[in-house]
Design a protein around this motif. Structure first.
Motif, PDB file in Angstrom:
ATOM      1  N   ASP A  21       0.833  -1.188   0.000  1.00  0.00           N
ATOM      2  CA  ASP A  21       0.000   0.000   0.000  1.00  0.00           C
ATOM      3  C   ASP A  21       0.883   1.259   0.000  1.00  0.00           C
ATOM      4  OD1 ASP A  21      -2.689   1.289   0.480  1.00  0.00           O
ATOM      5  OD2 ASP A  21      -1.502   2.099   2.149  1.00  0.00           O
ATOM      6  N   ALA A  22       0.518   2.228  -0.848  1.00  0.00           N
ATOM      7  CA  ALA A  22       1.374   3.405  -1.043  1.00  0.00           C
ATOM      8  C   ALA A  22       1.655   4.165   0.250  1.00  0.00           C
ATOM      9  CB  ALA A  22       0.749   4.338  -2.077  1.00  0.00           C
ATOM     10  N   ALA A  23       0.643   4.338   1.073  1.00  0.00           N
ATOM     11  CA  ALA A  23       0.837   5.119   2.303  1.00  0.00           C
ATOM     12  C   ALA A  23       1.772   4.408   3.267  1.00  0.00           C
ATOM     13  CB  ALA A  23      -0.513   5.365   2.970  1.00  0.00           C
ATOM     14  N   VAL A  24       1.704   3.086   3.279  1.00  0.00           N
ATOM     15  CA  VAL A  24       2.563   2.309   4.177  1.00  0.00           C
ATOM     16  C   VAL A  24       3.989   2.278   3.637  1.00  0.00           C
ATOM     17  CG1 VAL A  24       2.955   0.015   5.187  1.00  0.00           C
ATOM     18  CG2 VAL A  24       0.619   0.881   4.918  1.00  0.00           C
ATOM     19  N   ARG A  25       4.118   1.937   2.353  1.00  0.00           N
ATOM     20  CA  ARG A  25       5.459   1.737   1.792  1.00  0.00           C
ATOM     21  C   ARG A  25       6.271   3.030   1.730  1.00  0.00           C
ATOM     22  NH1 ARG A  25       2.734   1.400  -3.901  1.00  0.00           N
ATOM     23  NH2 ARG A  25       3.560   3.301  -4.882  1.00  0.00           N
ATOM     24  N   ALA A  26       5.576   4.179   1.654  1.00  0.00           N
ATOM     25  CA  ALA A  26       6.290   5.449   1.579  1.00  0.00           C
ATOM     26  C   ALA A  26       7.110   5.699   2.843  1.00  0.00           C
ATOM     27  CB  ALA A  26       5.315   6.592   1.365  1.00  0.00           C
ATOM     28  N   ARG A  27       6.906   4.881   3.874  1.00  0.00           N
ATOM     29  CA  ARG A  27       7.646   5.074   5.129  1.00  0.00           C
ATOM     30  C   ARG A  27       8.495   3.861   5.500  1.00  0.00           C
ATOM     31  NH1 ARG A  27       7.911  10.470   6.073  1.00  0.00           N
ATOM     32  NH2 ARG A  27       6.065  11.312   5.091  1.00  0.00           N
ATOM     33  N   ASN A  28       8.629   2.902   4.593  1.00  0.00           N
ATOM     34  CA  ASN A  28       9.539   1.794   4.901  1.00  0.00           C
ATOM     35  C   ASN A  28      10.418   1.481   3.693  1.00  0.00           C
ATOM     36  OD1 ASN A  28       8.448  -0.315   3.156  1.00  0.00           O
ATOM     37  ND2 ASN A  28       6.738  -0.514   4.577  1.00  0.00           N
ATOM     38  N   PHE A  29      11.431   0.657   3.908  1.00  0.00           N
ATOM     39  CA  PHE A  29      12.363   0.350   2.827  1.00  0.00           C
ATOM     40  C   PHE A  29      12.113  -1.039   2.230  1.00  0.00           C
ATOM     41  CE2 PHE A  29      14.504   4.066   4.364  1.00  0.00           C
ATOM     42  CZ  PHE A  29      15.151   4.567   3.246  1.00  0.00           C
ATOM     43  N   GLU A  30      10.979  -1.641   2.601  1.00  0.00           N
ATOM     44  CA  GLU A  30      10.646  -2.954   2.047  1.00  0.00           C
ATOM     45  C   GLU A  30      10.280  -2.811   0.572  1.00  0.00           C
ATOM     46  OE1 GLU A  30      10.876  -5.617   4.122  1.00  0.00           O
ATOM     47  OE2 GLU A  30      11.541  -4.122   5.586  1.00  0.00           O
ATOM     48  N   GLU A  31      10.375  -3.906  -0.147  1.00  0.00           N
ATOM     49  CA  GLU A  31      10.123  -3.850  -1.585  1.00  0.00           C
ATOM     50  C   GLU A  31       8.683  -3.404  -1.880  1.00  0.00           C
ATOM     51  OE1 GLU A  31      11.196  -7.398  -3.725  1.00  0.00           O
ATOM     52  OE2 GLU A  31      11.413  -6.250  -5.574  1.00  0.00           O
ATOM     53  N   VAL A 184      26.241  -0.065  -9.228  1.00  0.00           N
ATOM     54  CA  VAL A 184      25.038   0.766  -9.073  1.00  0.00           C
ATOM     55  C   VAL A 184      23.864  -0.023  -8.486  1.00  0.00           C
ATOM     56  CG1 VAL A 184      24.078   0.401 -11.392  1.00  0.00           C
ATOM     57  CG2 VAL A 184      23.703   2.585 -10.226  1.00  0.00           C
ATOM     58  N   LEU A 185      23.875  -1.334  -8.678  1.00  0.00           N
ATOM     59  CA  LEU A 185      22.788  -2.157  -8.130  1.00  0.00           C
ATOM     60  C   LEU A 185      22.828  -2.123  -6.601  1.00  0.00           C
ATOM     61  CD1 LEU A 185      23.259  -5.303 -10.428  1.00  0.00           C
ATOM     62  CD2 LEU A 185      21.736  -3.360 -10.809  1.00  0.00           C
ATOM     63  N   MET A 186      24.029  -1.890  -6.050  1.00  0.00           N
ATOM     64  CA  MET A 186      24.177  -1.855  -4.592  1.00  0.00           C
ATOM     65  C   MET A 186      24.142  -0.439  -4.033  1.00  0.00           C
ATOM     66  SD  MET A 186      24.211  -4.908  -3.510  1.00  0.00           S
ATOM     67  CE  MET A 186      24.721  -4.739  -1.809  1.00  0.00           C
ATOM     68  N   TYR A 187      24.843   0.493  -4.691  1.00  0.00           N
ATOM     69  CA  TYR A 187      24.907   1.830  -4.094  1.00  0.00           C
ATOM     70  C   TYR A 187      23.797   2.745  -4.595  1.00  0.00           C
ATOM     71  CZ  TYR A 187      27.151   3.901  -8.273  1.00  0.00           C
ATOM     72  OH  TYR A 187      27.417   4.352  -9.541  1.00  0.00           O
ATOM     73  N   GLY A 188      23.309   2.482  -5.804  1.00  0.00           N
ATOM     74  CA  GLY A 188      22.397   3.431  -6.418  1.00  0.00           C
ATOM     75  C   GLY A 188      20.926   3.103  -6.292  1.00  0.00           C
ATOM     76  N   ILE A 189      20.539   1.924  -6.763  1.00  0.00           N
ATOM     77  CA  ILE A 189      19.115   1.584  -6.797  1.00  0.00           C
ATOM     78  C   ILE A 189      18.644   1.223  -5.388  1.00  0.00           C
ATOM     79  CG2 ILE A 189      17.377   0.077  -7.849  1.00  0.00           C
ATOM     80  CD1 ILE A 189      19.239  -0.169 -10.272  1.00  0.00           C
ATOM     81  N   PRO A 190      17.591   1.880  -4.905  1.00  0.00           N
ATOM     82  CA  PRO A 190      17.189   1.664  -3.508  1.00  0.00           C
ATOM     83  C   PRO A 190      16.668   0.259  -3.212  1.00  0.00           C
ATOM     84  CG  PRO A 190      16.223   3.675  -4.373  1.00  0.00           C
ATOM     85  CD  PRO A 190      16.807   2.934  -5.541  1.00  0.00           C
ATOM     86  N   GLN A 191      16.801  -0.085  -1.965  1.00  0.00           N
ATOM     87  CA  GLN A 191      16.339  -1.353  -1.420  1.00  0.00           C
ATOM     88  C   GLN A 191      14.861  -1.628  -1.771  1.00  0.00           C
ATOM     89  OE1 GLN A 191      18.184  -3.489   0.213  1.00  0.00           O
ATOM     90  NE2 GLN A 191      16.776  -4.756   1.379  1.00  0.00           N
ATOM     91  N   PHE A 192      14.038  -0.573  -1.740  1.00  0.00           N
ATOM     92  CA  PHE A 192      12.601  -0.793  -1.952  1.00  0.00           C
ATOM     93  C   PHE A 192      12.268  -1.111  -3.407  1.00  0.00           C
ATOM     94  CE2 PHE A 192      13.298   3.855  -1.931  1.00  0.00           C
ATOM     95  CZ  PHE A 192      12.779   4.218  -3.154  1.00  0.00           C
ATOM     96  N   ARG A 193      13.235  -0.903  -4.280  1.00  0.00           N
ATOM     97  CA  ARG A 193      13.013  -1.224  -5.688  1.00  0.00           C
ATOM     98  C   ARG A 193      13.803  -2.467  -6.082  1.00  0.00           C
ATOM     99  NH1 ARG A 193      13.930   1.140 -10.772  1.00  0.00           N
ATOM    100  NH2 ARG A 193      15.517   2.664 -10.268  1.00  0.00           N
TER     101      ARG A 193
END
Lengths: 469, 288
Positions: A21-31, A184-193
């Motif tokens: 859910d957008a409201a939830v995920r906007a505050r966590n780093f989960e995928e 870049v897969l480690m330093y650049g692209i965020p954990q949630f993606r």
């Protein structure tokens, strides 16, 4: 088969991807995207017409055997499907997540002519994720050729090149400047993606294929390319050092405290796990109102990261309009759903700071769009007298990166262009230096993961020919 | 893994490690730095190379306990290893035969000045060393500096050793004795206010001066831009363009402001580390 095809009624739309859910995920780093379940994946795979021309493959820089793997998914042979995928792609879990499929494979899909194209990316991700729960199978390796190859940089291009050459029986060593492989897969692209565990799992497979990865190894500093070839016996070298040099706007106040390059902002967060400070030692500071300058995928990543780090407002400041956003449509949409705000047709002219040097605002100017320029996009023109102050306390500059100059600077006889990119033949990856190949962002300028992988594959093929002579 | 072969505590909060790092030792030069990481959750810590032995494949670092990371680093002993050790990074010092060169070292800056002074002397320069600390207890490597320099002058802020005064006082004496035209170059490494003071003094006399900047860094290879400094109106990255720059062109005020960006976080981290009543279940005993 033909009869079946004729009688087949295509489900008009893709099966939806479940999301946090957008409201939830906007505050966590989960995928954010959760992945298809087996039943949905099979149904989605059944939407594929299995057409003979395979137009989708044309749109894939590494020419994944798309209809073949999808057929196996439709038949519930997931083990067969992932094996088929990995014949052409060493990083399917990564590509299934971050490739801009809408502009590549899926844009050529026959189903897509009348209906929504087959969700090739989602199916690719499904297969890779399925395999990870089963234990990843290591591809077969050809008998040793006795040749040694050095790969500089462990980003998507370097990893692909390494996998291809290792399969062919060459001894491959990857040199990575940072303390973990993945670039870049480690330093650049965020954990949630793109969860980092997934990147590491794919890299682990490479290690099992016999690829050695030397981290903390800055080529050009501890050894030059010439030294690697002459003193350490490497027969060929692939340079995949990417676009790691951040560009700045070059506007007054840009060195104020609270102005980050996107690289720094994302590296502190993703690689150094700044979002877990003080459990992890590297801090990241985000204020309450953040402005991210730029409109690409990196900008979206930074703006979404800012929200997750606790910012109350996160803005994308882009000098063109929504239609011209270079980011993937899906990423911009995800950002918007999460609450990222957009200031289109806006560009900063200076960063304002207080006595202690901290950002307190940003003066911007409004733009309008004129005629298309050389890039084909309508040229933004500043509107006189439209200056206004944006109330922000953090600025992230995400306007692009140039090639890291370390390797070109220390390698004699390696031709570069005036932008600092290495000159390499797009058909072979060959540089001006015998035995030295290059590809990805260091050659083309900042682009996508899959294009870098395509370049790694092209170079591997010609390096194999060179080594077999 | 990068093993600590020896540890010497030079003064109570200042330590010298000799570390096994053959790749770095093979090619490093005076003026360059390394980045290390203690453990998985650790920061990337940049430290200037204080000495090296190519045959043995070792690097010497000297560091002061300041925040959490350096305090934690100080808990390691000979036989322990660090997780990561990368280098040599940055541009090496320009070593040539200039004539008379003054090497000014303040506090922990003595360590990075030492290999530069030695290299300059080996290149045929007359090297006059000036080293200063707050008090007698903080003086270290006096013997090594004596060997590396043609002549060494020592001072303490409080006069508890040799004489009372700042390194700038000694430098001014020297300029007066020798004449500004007889000093080819000054190299100054130490706390930022000290480097700024040296720069201000030599600017008056028009003596070329080099400083080594220890800006906050993350990757150290030009990727993040965290270490950016303004030099002569241009933005430079200390990690790849430096760490040495023309002292008269450096914007020290901006550098000091940027150096304080994470002050609050550093304080928080240190408090958490030193407060051993941590109740987490990880078994760290408050070490994290």
């Amino acid at each position: 088969m033909t009869e079946e095809k004729k009688s087949k009624k295509v489900v008009p739309t893709k099966y939806p991807m479940p999301h946090q859910d957008a409201a939830v995920r906007a505050r966590n780093f989960e995928e954010v995207a959760l992945g298809l379940d087996e039943e949905t994946a099979v149904l989605e795979a059944q939407r594929c017409l299995q057409c003979k021309k395979e137009p989708c493959r044309k749109g894939c820089p590494v020419e994944v055997l798309i209809p073949d793997f999808i057929k196996l998914v439709a038949e519930r042979d997931f083990a067969g499907a992932i094996k088929k995928l990995k014949e052409k792609n060493a990083l399917p879990a990564v590509c299934g997540r971050v490739c801009p499929q809408e502009n590549q494979c899926e844009s050529y899909c026959t189903v897509g002519k009348k209906n929504e194209p087959v969700a090739i990316g989602r199916l690719e991700r499904f297969c890779a994720d399925w395999e990870r729960t089963q234990g990843i199978e290591v591809p077969e390796i050809a008998p040793s050729t006795g040749k040694k190859v050095a790969i500089i940089g462990s980003g998507p291009g370097g990893l692909t090149c390494a996998a291809d050459l290792a399969k062919l029986g060459h001894k491959v060593t990857i040199f990575e400047a940072l303390h973990v492989a993945g670039g870049v897969l480690m330093y650049g692209i965020p954990q949630f993606r793109l969860p980092k565990e997934i990147v590491q799992a794919e890299i682990e497979t490479l290690r099992k294929m016999g690829v050695e990865i030397e981290v903390n190894a800055v080529v050009g500093k501890f050894a030059t390319i010439d030294e690697l070839m002459k003193e350490e016996g490497f027969d060929a070298v692939y340079i995949g050092t990417g676009a790691g040099l951040p560009y700045f706007m070059e506007i007054p106040g840009e060195n104020a405290c609270g102005v980050y390059s996107a690289n720094e902002f994302l590296t502190r967060t993703n690689l150094m796990k700044g979002y877990k400070f003080p459990e992890y030692d590297t801090p990241i500071k985000v204020g309450s109102k953040v402005a991210v300058l730029g409109g690409g995928n990196v900008a979206m990543d930074a703006a979404r990261t800012a929200l997750r780090l606790g910012a109350s407002e996160s803005w994308i400041v882009y000098r063109r309009s929504k239609e011209e956003l270079p980011a993937r449509h899906e990423e911009a949409e995800h950002a918007e759903e999460e609450g990222v705000k957009f200031a289109f047709l806006t560009s900063p002219v200076r960063v304002i700071s207080n006595d202690e040097g901290w950002v307190t605002g940003m003066e911007c100017v409004k733009y309008e769009l004129g005629e298309p320029d050389a890039s084909g996009r309508r040229r933004p023109i500043a509107i006189k007298g439209s200056e206004f102050i944006m109330d922000v306390d953090t600025v992230v500059v995400a306007i692009g990166q140039g090639p890291n100059p370390l390797v070109p600077k220390t390698t004699e006889g390696l031709e570069t262009n005036k932008r600092g990119n290495i000159v390499a033949d797009p058909a072979t990856g060959a540089t001006s230096k015998p035995g030295v190949y290059a590809g990805g962002d260091v050659v083309t300028g900042a682009a996508t993961v899959i294009l870098a992988m395509g370049a790694g594959r092209v170079a591997a093929k010609s390096m194999h020919e060179y080594l077999s002579k | 893994m990068y093993k600590i072969l020896s540890k010497i505590t030079l003064v109570p909060t200042l330590h010298e490690f000799v570390i096994e790092a053959p790749r770095v030792a093979k090619r490093c030069k005076a003026g360059q730095f390394i980045i290390l990481r203690i453990h998985e959750e650790g920061e990337r810590i940049p430290l200037t190379i204080a000495d090296f032995d190519r045959e043995k494949g070792t690097i010497t670092i000297v560091f002061q306990e300041v925040g959490k990371s350096t305090k934690q680093l100080a808990t390691l002993n000979a036989g322990d290893s660090m997780l990561d050790f990368v280098g040599p990074l940055g541009e090496a010092s320009h070593i040539d035969n200039y004539g008379t060169v003054v090497c000014v070292a303040g506090g922990v800056g003595i360590a990075p000045v030492f290999p530069i002074a030695r290299a300059l002397k080996e290149a045929g320069n007359e090297v006059i060393g000036i080293m200063g600390c707050r008090c007698k207890d903080l003086i270290f490597w006096e013997d090594r500096m004596k060997d590396a320099c043609t002549e060494l002058r020592v001072t303490t802020d409080d006069g508890s050793y040799v004489c009372k005064g700042f390194v700038t006082d000694k430098l001014l004496d020297l300029i007066n004795e020798r004449g500004k035209e007889n000093i080819a170059e000054v190299i100054a490494i130490g706390p930022v206010p000290m480097m700024r003071a040296v720069a201000n003094l030599t600017r008056e006399y028009g003596i070329k001066t080099i400083v080594s900047l220890n800006s906050t860094m993350v990757d150290g290879t030009g990727m993040c831009g965290c270490c950016r400094v303004t030099v002569g109106g241009e933005v430079k990255f200390a990690c790849v363009d430096g760490p040495e720059f023309d002292a008269h062109a450096v914007d020290f005020e901006e550098m000091m402001r940027r150096g304080r960006i994470y002050k609050e976080e550093e304080q928080k981290s240190l408090e958490k580390y030193t407060n051993k009543s941590c109740t987490c279940s990880c078994g760290c005993g408050g070490a994290k």
